[in-house]
Design a protein around this motif. Structure first.
Motif, short mmCIF file in Angstrom:
data_model
loop_
_atom_site.label_atom_id
_atom_site.label_comp_id
_atom_site.label_asym_id
_atom_site.label_seq_id
_atom_site.Cartn_x
_atom_site.Cartn_y
_atom_site.Cartn_z
N GLN A 48 0.90 4.15 -2.86
CA GLN A 48 0.69 5.56 -2.57
C GLN A 48 1.79 6.41 -3.20
N ARG A 52 -4.36 4.52 -14.12
CA ARG A 52 -5.69 4.66 -13.50
C ARG A 52 -6.23 3.30 -13.06
N THR A 53 -5.93 2.27 -13.84
CA THR A 53 -6.40 0.92 -13.48
C THR A 53 -5.59 0.34 -12.33
N THR A 54 -4.27 0.46 -12.42
CA THR A 54 -3.39 -0.15 -11.41
C THR A 54 -3.45 0.58 -10.08
N LEU A 55 -3.50 1.90 -10.14
CA LEU A 55 -3.44 2.72 -8.92
C LEU A 55 -4.82 3.15 -8.44
N SER A 56 -5.85 2.81 -9.20
CA SER A 56 -7.24 3.18 -8.84
C SER A 56 -7.38 4.67 -8.62
N CYS A 57 -6.89 5.43 -9.58
CA CYS A 57 -6.99 6.89 -9.45
C CYS A 57 -7.26 7.51 -10.83
N ASP A 100 0.84 -1.21 0.00
CA ASP A 100 0.00 0.00 0.00
C ASP A 100 0.87 1.26 0.00
N ARG A 122 1.03 6.67 -6.80
CA ARG A 122 -0.09 7.59 -7.03
C ARG A 122 0.39 9.04 -7.05
N ARG A 133 -3.99 5.22 -18.92
CA ARG A 133 -5.03 4.21 -18.67
C ARG A 133 -4.52 3.14 -17.70
#
Length: 251
Positions: free
Chosen positions: A114, A246-251, A110, A117, A243
């Motif tokens: 972060q 955004r998928t891997t980091l959920s952002c 995690d 991100r 893309r």
């Protein structure tokens, strides 16, 4: 640091292991099996076995020893229950350490996510999908002219993102970042070596003798096609990185 929610999750999940233990450890099987054997073995049979062991020792050692009376056999039951209890406790302890290792791994993962991100946020600030440079890569036709501002951000990106603190921890994202950076350098180098200053911070890739001529020599046509293709490829690589992030980091 383990919070209340994680402790509750542990109690619920591994409380089931106490009632329905998973005997996957050989040591647990051995101890529990020994305890169960002591419980289910008749006392008379145990006494015969113990007497045989005593007689065997006396015969080989030559020093007679005596064995306590075993008529009641309560001690064996306590030993059996004790061994089974120890095997259950061992199993729970084993699962606990596995669980804690999993928590530590998750916390470490995690933290790395972060960091990625925050780095991706900086990437979007430095080279936003709706920036002038990205639109230039998407729509450009270098048979015409372009402005110095069209590539200024990409040039700065190549200078600042070629550093260890600009590397993603996620392997796939880092591969995409490195590929985009290398392709950007190649594109800017080729563009600079095939551009002509026409004043006002404007440039073109068509030599003066052929300006306005739609039938370019093969070498000029080839250069223009290569530059346009590289620009399109860069746009696609940039889009793929965004893309994927955004998928891997959920952002």
């Amino acid at each position: 640091m383990v919070n209340v929610s994680e402790v509750k999750q542990f109690v619920i999940k591994y409380g089931k292991k106490w009632l329905f233990p998973d005997f996957t450890n050989k040591l647990t099987w051995l101890v529990a099996g020994t305890g169960a054997t002591l419980l289910i073995t008749p006392v008379a049979l145990e006494q015969l076995l113990y007497n045989w062991l005593v007689e065997t020792v006396n015969l080989n050692a030559g020093v007679p020893i005596a064995f306590a009376e075993l008529e009641i056999g309560f001690a064996d039951y306590w030993v059996g229950f004790g061994l089974i209890f120890l095997s259950l406790a061992h199993n729970i302890a084993n699962r606990y350490f596995i669980y804690m290792d999993g928590l530590s791994s998750k916390e470490a993962k995690d933290r790395l996510i972060q960091v990625d991100r925050e780095l991706f946020s900086k990437f979007k600030n430095d080279l936003s999908p709706d920036s002038r440079t990205v639109r230039f890569l998407r729509d450009v036709d270098l048979g015409g002219t372009y402005h110095d501002d069209d590539t200024r951000v990409l040039d700065r990106f190549c200078q600042t993102w070629n550093a260890t603190d600009r590397e993603f921890h996620d392997e796939e994202l880092e591969i995409l970042r490195k590929a985009f950076l290398d392709k950007s350098k190649s594109f800017l180098w080729k563009l600079a070596n095939n551009s002509y200053d026409i004043g006002g911070s404007r440039y073109r890739c068509v030599p003066d003798p052929y300006v306005g001529d739609f039938n370019y020599p093969p070498e000029v046509d080839k250069t223009l096609c290569e530059l346009n293709d590289m620009a399109t490829e860069l746009y696609n690589m940039h889009s793929e990185l965004v893309r994927k992030a955004r998928t891997t980091l959920s952002c």
